[in-house]
Scaffold this motif. Sequence first.
Motif, mmCIF file in Angstrom:
data_model
loop_
_atom_site.group_PDB
_atom_site.id
_atom_site.type_symbol
_atom_site.label_atom_id
_atom_site.label_comp_id
_atom_site.label_asym_id
_atom_site.label_seq_id
_atom_site.Cartn_x
_atom_site.Cartn_y
_atom_site.Cartn_z
ATOM 1 N N HIS A 1 1.768 -6.181 -3.513
ATOM 2 C CA HIS A 1 3.175 -6.036 -3.911
ATOM 3 C C HIS A 1 4.119 -6.259 -2.727
ATOM 4 O O HIS A 1 5.200 -6.841 -2.890
ATOM 5 N N THR A 2 3.726 -5.826 -1.537
ATOM 6 C CA THR A 2 4.608 -5.919 -0.378
ATOM 7 C C THR A 2 4.626 -7.306 0.228
ATOM 8 O O THR A 2 5.692 -7.826 0.573
ATOM 9 N N TYR A 3 3.456 -7.926 0.353
ATOM 10 C CA TYR A 3 3.350 -9.192 1.065
ATOM 11 C C TYR A 3 3.185 -10.395 0.144
ATOM 12 O O TYR A 3 2.891 -11.490 0.623
ATOM 13 N N ALA B 1 -0.253 2.818 6.105
ATOM 14 C CA ALA B 1 0.690 3.523 5.236
ATOM 15 C C ALA B 1 1.091 4.872 5.807
ATOM 16 O O ALA B 1 1.985 5.509 5.273
ATOM 17 N N SER C 1 -2.987 -11.185 4.380
ATOM 18 C CA SER C 1 -2.810 -9.731 4.370
ATOM 19 C C SER C 1 -3.998 -9.034 3.731
ATOM 20 O O SER C 1 -4.429 -7.975 4.196
ATOM 21 N N LEU D 1 -3.106 0.824 4.061
ATOM 22 C CA LEU D 1 -2.282 0.562 2.887
ATOM 23 C C LEU D 1 -3.175 0.192 1.710
ATOM 24 O O LEU D 1 -4.107 -0.601 1.860
ATOM 25 N N ARG E 1 -0.536 -2.099 -3.057
ATOM 26 C CA ARG E 1 0.710 -2.152 -2.290
ATOM 27 C C ARG E 1 0.720 -3.329 -1.324
ATOM 28 O O ARG E 1 1.789 -3.871 -1.016
ATOM 29 N N VAL E 2 -0.442 -3.741 -0.843
ATOM 30 C CA VAL E 2 -0.504 -4.925 0.019
ATOM 31 C C VAL E 2 -0.057 -6.156 -0.757
ATOM 32 O O VAL E 2 0.749 -6.972 -0.277
ATOM 33 N N ARG F 1 4.098 -12.620 6.965
ATOM 34 C CA ARG F 1 4.696 -13.598 6.065
ATOM 35 C C ARG F 1 4.306 -15.007 6.459
ATOM 36 O O ARG F 1 3.883 -15.825 5.631
#
Length: 537
Positions: free
Chosen positions: A498-500, A467, A454, A491, A495-496, A230
Amino acid sequence: MVLKAFFPTCCASADSGLLVGRWVPEQSSAVVLAVVHFPFVPVQVKELLAQARQASRVGVAVLGTWSHRHQEAAESLGRFLEGLGAIFSHEPWLQLCRERGSKSWSCTATRRQVPACPSTPHEDQVMLVFYDQRKVLLSQLHPPAALPDRQAGDATASAGGLAAVFDTVARSEALFRSDRFDESPVRLSHWQSEGVEASILAELAKRASGPICLLLACLLSLVSAASACRKANVLVSVLLDVALGLALLSWLHGKDRIGQLAEALVPVADHVAEELQHLLQWLMGAPAGLKMNRALDQVLGRFFLYHLHLWISYIHLMSPFIERILWHVGLSACLGLTVALSILSDIIALLTFHIYCFYVYGARLYCLKVCGLSSLWRLFRGKKWNVLRQRVDSCSYDLDQLFIGTLLFTILVFLLPTAALYYLVFTLLRLLVVAVQGLIHVLVDVINSLPLYSLGLRLCRPYRLAAGVKFRVLEHEAGRPLRLLMQINPLPYGRVIHTYRLPSCGCHPTHSWGSLCRKLFFGELIYPWRQRGDKQD
């Protein structure tokens, strides 16, 4: 019983010695962390293990012996390795051996205690699983809650399955750092100095003195502080934003491009105003052969032409100051490209303010006529709108009210096409301006919220964003232990993102396509980037 022995690939070519690791009884697994080389003193090995247990709070112990028969003839070595089981007692006792001149491996797990049932064998079947110590440590697949606030002793992992393996490797970093740079009494073979990024430079910067080493130490501490995805995403996003802004600033101030833009802005504004004037004159005639209301058409056309004339006068009045305004706007690019783009969106809103006024006038006039027609249509049906209860109720009207309503309904019906045509034209112009501003908002949102760090980490080091894991069979022969290779699944890029993805502070459209079409049809004003809590007009 089948035992799983997780063996690091970095120790596959290590010299013979002792297997140091952790035994996980819940999973019947042995996690090998390092190999202690010969020669060594058993007392010093026990002191090293005690220090590692105190530092990492992991029950590190000697799990068995490791024999790499690439030089030794293995008779004397075999007897010596068997004798170590009496000094370092552990149940079960692993004996892992790699044959000389071949790729064959043998692994046995023996128990010294006699089982209760005589038919139970003293040896267990062993499944050998190879893993990359560096990737396991950096993959962050271990449970985060298992790292801080551990009690003394060997605390079990919070999650079952492979989480205990990842948790053990993550918490045993103190053992990996024991002999990276100094000659210690006990020599270990493991993933030496790659457990932490740039650890060698960090160690040299700590031990050396001078301004250069202090600067390196500060930079490395900054990198370690931004190691979280983050924080790193925010830092990379800000740096990229500032870099793009400085590039734009250098381009604008090179070859007097700001002066060229200022000289071209007034002619472009005059050309746009001239095209709008031609459009209004076309609407005041017979546009596309349509029969318009002559009186209302002339009133609306002259009204809009007057506002257009005022706008042209305002542009010419501001023309001497345009270059200085553009110079200060370009200077704001040093704060970042998103700042410059946001100011550009505001400038577009100011330069097209006359189009917004035309749209508001046309929308209010059209909405007034639509509301009047709907109200008069309810009058014909003997209905009225109840404001207090927000519903349509029945109502009886007398003859005079019906007569006046019929006249007004007829007038509004015949005036509606003229007002609707002006509203349609200025709404299309307004939507064009909104689309341009929307593209700028999307670009700003992408720069601010896209997790660039990321994505770069996923591209260059996919094991850092994992993942899960998968296993590949290396050897499956009768009479030999099953050998597997544990690999980390990266991952997916979706998804990378969406997640970060970083939270965006910009406003997003709150209208669906259905509500947007309904508002456009009834003449309600459209604010695409209105927040949900804002007041409506």
